[in-house]
Design a protein around this motif. Structure first.
Motif, PDB file in Angstrom:
ATOM      1  N   ASP A   1      -1.469  11.287 -50.208  1.00 28.02           N
ATOM      2  CA  ASP A   1      -0.851  10.975 -48.736  1.00 28.02           C
ATOM      3  C   ASP A   1      -0.643   9.558 -48.333  1.00 28.02           C
TER       4      ASP A   1
ATOM      5  N   LYS B   1       1.374  12.192 -43.265  1.00 27.14           N
ATOM      6  CA  LYS B   1       0.997  10.546 -43.099  1.00 27.14           C
ATOM      7  C   LYS B   1      -0.107  10.606 -42.105  1.00 27.14           C
ATOM      8  N   ILE B   2      -1.414   9.822 -42.475  1.00 26.64           N
ATOM      9  CA  ILE B   2      -2.609   9.883 -41.951  1.00 26.64           C
ATOM     10  C   ILE B   2      -2.950   8.641 -41.408  1.00 26.64           C
ATOM     11  N   TYR B   3      -3.515   8.383 -40.309  1.00 28.15           N
ATOM     12  CA  TYR B   3      -3.900   7.429 -39.658  1.00 28.15           C
ATOM     13  C   TYR B   3      -5.740   7.456 -39.928  1.00 28.15           C
TER      14      TYR B   3
ATOM     15  N   GLN C   1       1.004   2.519 -34.831  1.00 29.69           N
ATOM     16  CA  GLN C   1       0.966   3.278 -36.204  1.00 29.69           C
ATOM     17  C   GLN C   1       0.287   4.756 -35.826  1.00 29.69           C
TER      18      GLN C   1
ATOM     19  N   CYS D   1       1.966   9.220 -37.104  1.00 31.24           N
ATOM     20  CA  CYS D   1       1.150  10.088 -37.982  1.00 31.24           C
ATOM     21  C   CYS D   1       1.107  11.572 -37.579  1.00 31.24           C
TER      22      CYS D   1
END
Length: 97
Positions: free
Chosen positions: A32, A2-4, A58, A62
């Motif tokens: 992703d 999980k990428i921001y 959010q 991540c």
């Protein structure tokens, strides 16, 4: 993973959303899960603080942060990077710390 996506928005044409959307699309194409603040609705107060509250909520979900060019010139992105460092998140993208 999980990428921001973090980068500058304030004062840029279209709030730099095209760059956020392009990065999110590339990351999603790699499989992703991406949390992209450019996809958030406007907060009721429409203030910088309101946007940052959504963004930080959010970010803490991540595993990593993808940095867009110019992030070091953005007060919000610098704050996000500092929080991410303290949480031990991984970094990728432009000029990662």
């Amino acid at each position: 993973m999980k990428i921001y996506v973090a980068g500058p928005m304030t004062g840029l044409p279209d709030f730099n959303y095209p760059a956020f959307h392009e990065a999110a699309a590339r990351l999603r194409a790699c499989g992703d899960t991406v949390l992209n603040p450019a996809e958030n609705p406007d907060p009721p107060c429409k203030s910088w603080v309101g946007y940052m509250r959504m963004a930080v909520a959010q970010l803490v979900q991540c595993d990593a942060v993808f940095l867009l060019p110019g992030w070091r010139d953005s007060r919000g992105a610098r704050l996000e990077v500092e929080i991410a460092k303290q949480l031990g998140l991984q970094f990728a993208g432009h000029d990662a710390p």
